[in-house]
Each structure stands twice: as structure tokens, then as C-alpha cells.
Design an enzyme around this catalytic site. Structure first.
Site, short mmCIF file in Angstrom:
data_model
loop_
_atom_site.label_atom_id
_atom_site.label_comp_id
_atom_site.label_asym_id
_atom_site.label_seq_id
_atom_site.Cartn_x
_atom_site.Cartn_y
_atom_site.Cartn_z
N TYR A 177 1.18 -1.12 1.93
CA TYR A 177 0.33 -0.42 3.39
C TYR A 177 -0.37 -1.51 3.97
O TYR A 177 -0.35 -1.69 5.22
CB TYR A 177 -0.45 0.49 2.54
CG TYR A 177 -1.53 1.25 3.75
CD1 TYR A 177 -0.90 2.36 4.43
CD2 TYR A 177 -2.64 0.84 4.02
CE1 TYR A 177 -1.86 2.79 5.17
CE2 TYR A 177 -3.54 1.58 4.93
CZ TYR A 177 -2.87 2.63 5.43
OH TYR A 177 -3.59 3.21 6.68
N LYS A 195 0.27 -3.16 7.80
CA LYS A 195 -0.74 -2.91 8.87
C LYS A 195 -0.95 -4.43 9.37
O LYS A 195 -1.27 -4.61 10.63
CB LYS A 195 -1.84 -2.37 8.41
CG LYS A 195 -1.90 -1.05 7.70
CD LYS A 195 -1.60 0.05 9.34
CE LYS A 195 -1.66 1.44 9.04
NZ LYS A 195 -1.33 2.11 10.15
#
Lengths: 320, 320
Positions: B147, B151
Site C-alpha cells: 500500500y 502511494k
């Protein structure tokens, strides 16, 4: 016994790496028992137990053929240079990022607990202006080019796939390579090679930078030695070493030109055409890196002084 | 007059942002004259001058329909949470990165000097362990999750497309959102919401962390206010502010539970089931951020103390 693949084997670094491995017949202490060379176009490089996989490495079918033989070490040294990545925007993302993503994804999908060492040629181009006088490994990379962005994204995805255990990746932020063989290039740091190679070949060279521009350089032989060192590190690579700046030599344009004059005569300096005013000043290039993590891991550096760059080029170009 | 698009409009943040914009009929000082909501699935959100573009935002055809009307501001708040991105590896890259890349690429290809403000919901998840006690904006993000990697890659590509002048992007590294509405989630920081929401709803909650775990939190209302503030910043966004940590409140589990007891009674604490031993200790979460760039740019923060999180949830859940 080691099997090795090189993605980008027709490029400057890839071809030099391939020739070195074929000549030695070994990767460090391990005998080389298979070498896969991959690029869009085959070159004339041939060797025992060497075969080519030609095609676009961003294309899953191509990369899958390469991964199918489960090489122990994969070198990813396919890249388009900084100048081209910025002017041919889509091509830059395709070559500098999509081929990396396809490579790690093909490795992940190979299954069988296949987890090769992946050695990726990243670049000090991940750092952008403004540059501290000395950049240590705690400085945050903030690219100011598409090329640097693509390299940073590649480092990030390789680190993630490595953390997940799909691959054992390491990304070398290589110094600017000098003296690049071949034709004069117009990338933003290409002049560091041009001002040495071109006069030594009896040709004129454009110098778009002031004398006091200082930059971080290494020879093609050093880059190849660093890539091979990375392949031979005891694994798995620690998380903090998955992307690391490589040792290089911090040199000014002035010192490089003095070394050229010392080795080949003052006359050669008359072949250098300075742009007026200079396009680049000292603030435009990172001057010096600590490279502390890489030094601790024993990464080699084959040069010490400016004259070593001149001598290295002369040895290859005009063998005794 | 401003036209706005929200990619990820059915998600937690996206729906809250959409409702806020529709209720106000404005984006800051600008009257809202068109609102495009986009997600895989339509929700029940409707409003004047609001229309839906449903589809996969990583699919060029979908994103092109959205870009076709040339919104002045595009919010990209589509994401899959940290837990899901790590367990559903391909889905994580698809939702958290490919949709971002498709968005900036569609904007680039739109031509006509179209250069909207793109406000992207990034996350403090770009920082990985080990965490300094106070993380200022000079600390180098090194994700320890897929994750966080996705990002960081999204931030990098948005910064590059912005540098090239294709888009005017800004990425907000949002704090962990508490209290998240809806069901209890099992993402790694979901318990910060679960231990408040579930007892207040009369349900049991699992607490997998020790009392001294400290983390960086903000309410959903703060996140929405920060996104709207980013949309209204005078542009273009400076290079050093294209990705920045948002203000939040640094709170321990102990302090949150004390606030819950203070507002709703000691009895509620009996609804909390602690894992024994705790899964998470203080070293597993970033405790505190300086957020100095965002504070200088006036980004809002609607909470000060732990009780504000409890009160905010109660106001929405049990309106007077």
C-alpha cells in the site's frame, strides 16, 4: 554454477557486462553455465552457453521466455537516457519503468518459490536540485526529471516485490558514466564523456558547462564491477540496501580538462567549444555522494583521479 | 464557478467529500457548477448538476469520459486499504497505482493546455518502520507495505507529470482516519476506529495493540477539509509541496480509551477484547509528524484532543 540473464544486453552497460561475463566464464566465484541476453535487437555478442531472447521486455511474452529458464541472477540494465526520457515521454516510462514492472511480475508469477537476485541499474538521477554539497544515504531523493522519476518508481516496486519474497532485488544508483563509448551524446551529462572522447578521437566537442561544475563519475568498468558485486552479495539483501548510491569520483570540468591535457597534450583543449554563456552551472549537478552503505558493503571503484578516466579510455581505444 | 470530479466517489472519503460539496454547493469560494462522481459502482449520492461516470478508472475509456468534460479540479481518492493491498497483491497495484497513472495520462493526452488541479489522497503509510519519534518533512519515506509503495509511486508519477506541466498535482499524506464509519475493518490500523465505533454501537471490538501504541489520527471531516483546502490553494503548487504530510493528532490507545470512558462510561471498556499478547507494539506505528509544510500552507485540523474523536462520531451517529 550460475545462470544469468541480462535485460538490456545491447545497451552500453549491458554489452560491457555481457562481454565481461563471457570472457571470465564466471560470475564472481561461480562458474557461468548459462547466459541469456535480452534486448529489442540482438547484437553481435556470442559466447558458449549464451543465447538471445529478443523482444520488448515490457511485453509479458518476452519476459516470460526469459524467466522460463529460471536464471539465478537477472541484471536489468535496460534504460533510455535522461535526455530521451524527458523528450520522448511515453518511451521513457515504457523502457525505464514498464520493463522493470513486467520483470518483477513475471518472476512473481513464475511460482515454484523461484526468487532470483535482481540487480537493477538505477541512477543518481533519482536526486534532483537543489543538491546538498555532500549527499549521504539519509538524503531524500526528489527527482527533477522523468528519468529520475522512473528510476525511483522502479526502485520502489522492486523493494516491494522483494519485501514480499518474490524476488531478491537490489538497485544500484550508478554514477554518471565516463567515458561513455560510441558517439557523442546530447543528454544533460553526456558532455562529461564528450569532452574526453571526442578530442582523443581528433574531433571537436561542445562543453555546455562552466569549469567549476562538479559531478559524480565512474568508468564503464566500475559500473560493471559494481553490478557483478551486487550479484554476488550474500543474500537476502537487507531492506536498507535495496537501493543505494554507488561509489564514484567527484570531479570538476576543470580537473578533467587538466587531466586530458596532461595525458594527451594541451593542444587537444583547442578542440573544445564552450557554449557562451554556459548552459550548466555548479548548481545543476550533484557534486559528491557519501555512498556510505555501498562502501560498507564493499562495492568497488576502479578510479581515484581524473587521469584514471583518460587512461582507461585510452587503454581500450588504443590497445598496446 | 468550478467543475469538480471525484474518482473513488463511492469510497469512505469520496462519499463524504461528495456529500460535503453537494451540501455546500461550492468548492471554497467558488460555486460548484458541475460534479462528476466516478467509481466502479454508483452509490445513492445524487445532487444538482451531479452525474456519474461508472467504470474502472484504470481503464482508459472510463477515465477519458471523465476527463472529456475538463473538470477544473479532480480528486483522486480511489484506494484499497493497507490490509487488502498486501493480501490481494494485484488488486492493490491496480487500484492504488494504475488508476492514478491512467488519470494523469488521460489528462496529458487531453491536450488543449488542459491542466487541472489533481488532489490525490496519499497516506502516512508511505513511511515504514523503523520510525523516528518525530517524523518531519525531511525524513525519507521508505514504505514497508505494498500500500505504501503504491502511494509513493503515485506521488512520484504525479510530481513528474506536474513538473512537465501536464497537471497541477498535490498529494496529501493523510493521517489514519478515525472514526471510520461502517463496519469494523481488519486493516492494520483499523482498530483505532473499531475500539471507538464498536463499543458505542454496543458491539465488541478486538484491540490487537498495547496501551502505549501511539499513532497519527484525523477524523473523516478533517480529511475532507484538507482535500478541499488543497483544491483551493493558489497554484501552481510548488515542487516541495507536491506530496506532504497532513496535520493530525498524536494519540495513544490508552488516551483514546480514557476518552471513550469519559464520554460514554467506563462500562464500555468491557466490550474491548485485547489480544494476548498484543500483535502491535509502539514500534509498529509512526507516532507523530511535524507536518511543517502543510501547517505553513494552512491545512486545517478539526480535532485537538482524544474526546473530539468520540464527540465527532457521536454527533454524526446520534444527531440531536
Amino acid at each position: 554454477m550460475a545462470s544469468v540473464a541480462i535485460i538490456g544486453a545491447s545497451g552500453m552497460i549491458g554489452a560491457s557486462l555481457a562481454r565481461t561475463l563471457i570472457t571470465r566464464g564466471a560470475l564472481g566465484r561461480e562458474r557461468l553455465d548459462a547466459l541469456i541476453l535480452s534486448d529489442i535487437r540482438k547484437s553481435d555478442i556470442e559466447g558458449e552457453a549464451t543465447h538471445w531472447v529478443t523482444g520488448d521486455a515490457a511485453d509479458f511474452e518476452t519476459i516470460d521466455r526469459l524467466v522460463a529458464s529460471r536464471p539465478d541472477v537477472i541484471f536489468h540494465v535496460a534504460a533510455t537516457a535522461m535526455g530521451q526520457a524527458d523528450s520522448n515521454f511515453s518511451i521513457g516510462y515504457h523502457i525505464n519503468f514498464d520493463t522493470v514492472r513486467a520483470t518483477v511480475e513475471a518472476i512473481r508469477l513464475a511460482g515454484d518459490d523461484y526468487c532470483p537476485r535482481l540487480v537493477h541499474a538505477s541512477s543518481i538521477g533519482v536526486y534532483g536540485a537543489p543538491f546538498p554539497a555532500l549527499i549521504d544515504d539519509a538524503v531524500q531523493p526528489r527527482p527533477d526529471s522523468s528519468y529520475g522519476t522512473q528510476k525511483l518508481m522502479s526502485e520502489a516496486i522492486i523493494a516491494d516485490y522483494s519485501r514480499m519474497g518474490f524476488v531478491d532485488g537490489i538497485c544500484l544508483r550508478l554514477p554518471t558514466i565516463a567515458v561513455r563509448p560510441g558517439e557523442a551524446t546530447h543528454g544533460n551529462s553526456g558532455f562529461f564523456s564528450n569532452i574526453i572522447r571526442e578530442p582523443l578521437e581528433g574531433r571537436r566537442a561542445v562543453l555546455p558547462a562552466s569549469d567549476d561544475v562538479r559531478h559524480w563519475l565512474a568508468s564503464p568498468e566500475t559500473a560493471v564491477a559494481q553490478l557483478i558485486h551486487a550479484a554476488n552479495l550474500e543474500g537476502p539483501i537487507p531492506a536498507e540496501a535495496r537501493a543505494l548510491v554507488m561509489p564514484g569520483v567527484s570531479l570538476t570540468v576543470e580537473v578533467l580538462l587538466a587531466a586530458l591535457a596532461e595525458r594527451a597534450g594541451e593542444d587537444l583543449l583547442s578542440l573544445i567549444d564552450r557554449t557562451d554563456p554556459p548552459v550548466y552551472g555548479p548548481q545543476d549537478f550533484p557534486a559528491c555522494f557519501a555512498a556510505e552503505t555501498a562502501r560498507n558493503l564493499g562495492f568497488p571503484l576502479l578510479e581515484e583521479r581524473a587521469v584514471d578516466f583518460i587512461d582507461g579510455f585510452l587503454r581500450k581505444r588504443f590497445p598496446a
